[in-house]
Write a protein that holds these residues in place. Structure first.
Motif, short mmCIF file in Angstrom:
data_model
loop_
_atom_site.label_atom_id
_atom_site.label_comp_id
_atom_site.label_asym_id
_atom_site.label_seq_id
_atom_site.Cartn_x
_atom_site.Cartn_y
_atom_site.Cartn_z
N ILE A 15 0.85 -1.19 0.00
CA ILE A 15 0.00 0.00 0.00
C ILE A 15 0.89 1.23 0.00
O ILE A 15 1.87 1.30 0.75
N ILE A 16 0.55 2.18 -0.86
CA ILE A 16 1.26 3.46 -0.90
C ILE A 16 0.40 4.48 -0.16
O ILE A 16 -0.78 4.65 -0.47
N VAL A 17 0.99 5.17 0.80
CA VAL A 17 0.28 6.21 1.55
C VAL A 17 1.01 7.54 1.37
O VAL A 17 2.22 7.63 1.62
N GLY A 18 0.29 8.55 0.91
CA GLY A 18 0.85 9.89 0.82
C GLY A 18 0.36 10.73 1.99
O GLY A 18 -0.81 10.63 2.37
N VAL A 19 1.24 11.52 2.57
CA VAL A 19 0.88 12.38 3.70
C VAL A 19 1.40 13.79 3.43
O VAL A 19 2.58 13.97 3.15
N GLU A 161 4.31 1.70 2.08
CA GLU A 161 5.34 2.66 1.69
C GLU A 161 4.76 4.05 1.91
O GLU A 161 3.81 4.44 1.25
N PHE A 162 5.30 4.78 2.88
CA PHE A 162 4.81 6.12 3.21
C PHE A 162 5.64 7.16 2.44
O PHE A 162 6.87 7.10 2.43
N GLN A 195 8.30 -4.26 7.91
CA GLN A 195 8.34 -4.23 6.45
C GLN A 195 8.01 -2.85 5.87
O GLN A 195 8.12 -2.63 4.67
N ASP A 196 7.61 -1.92 6.72
CA ASP A 196 7.20 -0.59 6.23
C ASP A 196 8.42 0.29 5.97
O ASP A 196 9.48 0.14 6.60
N THR A 197 8.25 1.23 5.04
CA THR A 197 9.32 2.16 4.70
C THR A 197 8.76 3.59 4.66
O THR A 197 7.55 3.78 4.54
#
Length: 605
Positions: A15-19, A161-162, A195-197
């Motif tokens: 999952i791609i998360v944009g903040v 992936e943030f 596993q998150d980046t």
């Protein structure tokens, strides 16, 4: 579905998360890598709290309140949970970059705002602490929102992936501070989610990805073609970023590069209008306004919520209007032109608002004019064909009209001015797209010079004797403080660009400490004691695992010194969003290199 099947699906995708953490508002979006593109991005449109005006809101206020300041609450309140009357902390993002000197384009009222009780911190907390607390609440809300869509079990197994957006004008210290706060808030790798980046992207580049994707796939507003120069003017709450891109191709995939060095930007966003409003209130009402508690006049108060509505709508009508804003003040002899004593209303005229807007808007126009001059000098007159306004303040009709009169055809220019749909969402959408499809700027321009200070052989008749010293190993007369600039302002570089410098270190300890410097001038000075040169921090590395017997050694003052030769690598444009360092000695990377910033911030790479 079985647990095994769920695990396989989760591991196959991420999952791609944009903040987009802004000075005044924060937004977030997400998408699965099995989706296609911009239309698949989900903007988070439900944010908790009783003070939101509608059920659907795409951003939440960047403010937080603590129980220590508000006895009637037992836990932190954030965003729309902060109610009028609560003591809360706002505009904290600007404090992350507090050590960067104000530029000519910065809001002159910025320093005075802290005196009004806005740019302040709770006792015992730093800016990073407050931002981490706030972003921690945002992180929890993002995770809960995604879990509702895909289940807790699937989320626990799916890597995330943030992508956090940051102002392009941010100093290296501020970038590191932002990343540290985000990591402490839960974003990126953790014990629970190894596993998150977490990566970072400049706000104008994120906006460019969204805008160029829209304007190269659609003819609405006139399509963007290869060879077009596009200026992105990101007008947020606290900062304004100006960056120009050259579109190289639109098919089969969008490719673009930074056309010239982005302007140094400024802290002159929409909050600058708020600060001028506070100044006007102070000038007109004195202590009656100044002594009011911030919970009655600060961000999030009923007073400022009403002003926000007036500010947002200003520019749609040329009709002269008097606006009333409710606030209870004790005035001995109220001026009926400025205060309705019976209705307890502050009275603002259209001319008052125009004066508040004009100085801020003119600062932004000057930034854009400077960037256009730089682009023309780089690539020839007329290279910029379009200006795209994004960000919260970019949605201002008054600002759009000012741009139209200054730059568009019929007003002495030939540049198209466009505002994309949902300009406030452009940055968070672009940050998400960056992770989803790998859209990126192929080459960027370095925004400042970076380098180190060396000693070189003394130049008789040129160097000062006070700067001279005798080299402990060679006995040669040297001069200290000479800059070795490894990358210049305006120089092109691609993602992960590495600058390599050979270093000789003469010392009796195994810890290396090398100051890193920067300079924002067009042409950097030779010496490190020039006022325009800024010491970013000190790069520190450990030689404990290196066999020093292979290097020249000498006893100096009864202590064995080694003349160690090694290679220092500085990595620019890393996806992590911060400077990274490597020290190579005897053909191997040694230990960890890190930088101790002048703000006492430490970031390891």
């Amino acid at each position: 579905m079985s647990t095994t099947a769920t695990t396989k699906i989760a591991l196959k995708h991420k999952i791609i998360v944009g903040v987009d953490y802004g000075t005044t508002y924060t937004g977030a979006a997400y998408v699965s890598t099995k989706e296609c593109g911009l239309s698949d991005i989900v903007l988070i449109s439900t944010w908790p709290g009783p003070t939101r005006d509608t059920e659907t809101v795409f951003k939440t206020p960047s403010r937080i309140a603590y129980p220590a300041d508000n006895p009637r609450i037992s836990s932190k309140r954030w965003g729309y949970q902060v109610e009028p009357g609560m003591t809360a902390y706002s505009w904290t993002k600007l404090l992350l970059d507090n050590n960067t000197p104000l530029t000519e384009y910065d809001d002159s009222a910025l320093n005075k705002a802290s005196g009004a009780g806005i740019l302040v911190l709770p006792e015992g907390k730093t800016a990073v602490d407050v931002v981490a607390d706030y972003l921690g609440e945002v992180y929890s809300h993002i995770m809960n929102t995604i879990a509702k869509q895909i289940t807790e079990q699937t989320l626990s197994l799916t890597p995330i992936e943030f992508w956090l957006s940051i102002p392009a004008i941010w100093s290296d210290q501020a970038k590191a501070a932002t990343r540290t706060a985000a990591e402490r808030a839960g974003f990126g790798c953790s014990l629970l989610r190894p596993q998150d980046t977490i990566f970072m992207i400049n706000e104008p580049e994120a906006a460019a990805i969204t805008a160029l994707e829209k304007y190269t796939r659609s003819s609405r507003g006139g399509s963007v073609k290869p060879g077009d120069g596009v200026l992105i003017c990101d007008c947020g709450g606290g900062t304004v970023d100006i960056t120009t891109y050259l579109v190289n191709q639109t098919e089969p995939a969008l490719k673009f590069e930074e056309l010239c060095t982005g302007i140094a930007g400024g802290k002159c966003g929409s909050t600058a209008v708020d600060r001028r409003f506070y100044q006007l209130m102070s000038e007109r009402f004195g202590d009656a306004f100044d002594t009011l508690p911030m919970k009655r006049k600060g961000p999030g108060s009923d007073f400022m919520k009403r002003f926000e509505i007036i500010k947002r709508d200003f520019g749609f009508s040329d009709e002269q209007t008097i606006f009333g804003i409710p606030i209870n003040m004790a005035l001995s002899v109220p001026n009926p032109c400025h205060f309705d004593d019976e209705e307890r209303l502050v009275l603002l005229s259209s001319e008052d608002l125009k004066e508040m807007f004009d100085s801020v808007v003119e600062q932004i126009l000057n930034l854009v004019r400077q960037q256009i001059r730089d682009a023309n000098a780089e690539s020839g007159n007329g290279v910029i064909t379009r200006i795209i306004l994004v960000g919260g303040f970019g949605d201002s009709e008054y600002l759009r009209k000012a741009f139209h009169h200054a730059f568009e055809a019929g007003s002495g220019g030939n540049i198209t001015i466009t505002v994309p749909d949902s300009p406030q969402a452009a940055i968070v959408q672009g940050a998400t797209l960056r992770g989803l499809e790998g859209f990126r700027c192929s080459t960027r321009r370095c925004r400042r010079h970076y380098g180190f200070s060396w000693g070189i052989p003394f130049r008789q008749g040129f160097d000062k004797e006070n700067d001279s010293y005798i080299h402990p190993f060679t006995g040669e007369k040297m001069v200290r403080g000479i800059m070795n600039w490894m990358i210049a302002k305006g120089e092109k570089y691609s993602e992960g660009h590495t600058c390599t410098v050979a270093v000789t270190h003469s010392a009796s300890t195994r810890q290396i400490s090398i100051p890193l410097y920067s300079c924002d001038l067009q042409y950097a000075p030779e010496r490190n004691d020039e006022p325009a040169i800024n010491r970013i921090g000190t790069i520190v590395s450990d030689l404990s695992n290196i066999d020093l017997s292979g290097f020249e050694q000498k006893v100096i003052g009864g202590v064995v010194n080694s003349n160690v030769t090694y290679t220092l690598k500085v990595i620019f444009g890393a996806k992590e969003g911060v400077l990274k360092f490597k020290v190579v000695c005897q053909v191997k990377v040694i230990g960890k290199a890190m930088i101790n910033f002048t703000t006492d911030m430490v970031h390891s790479s």
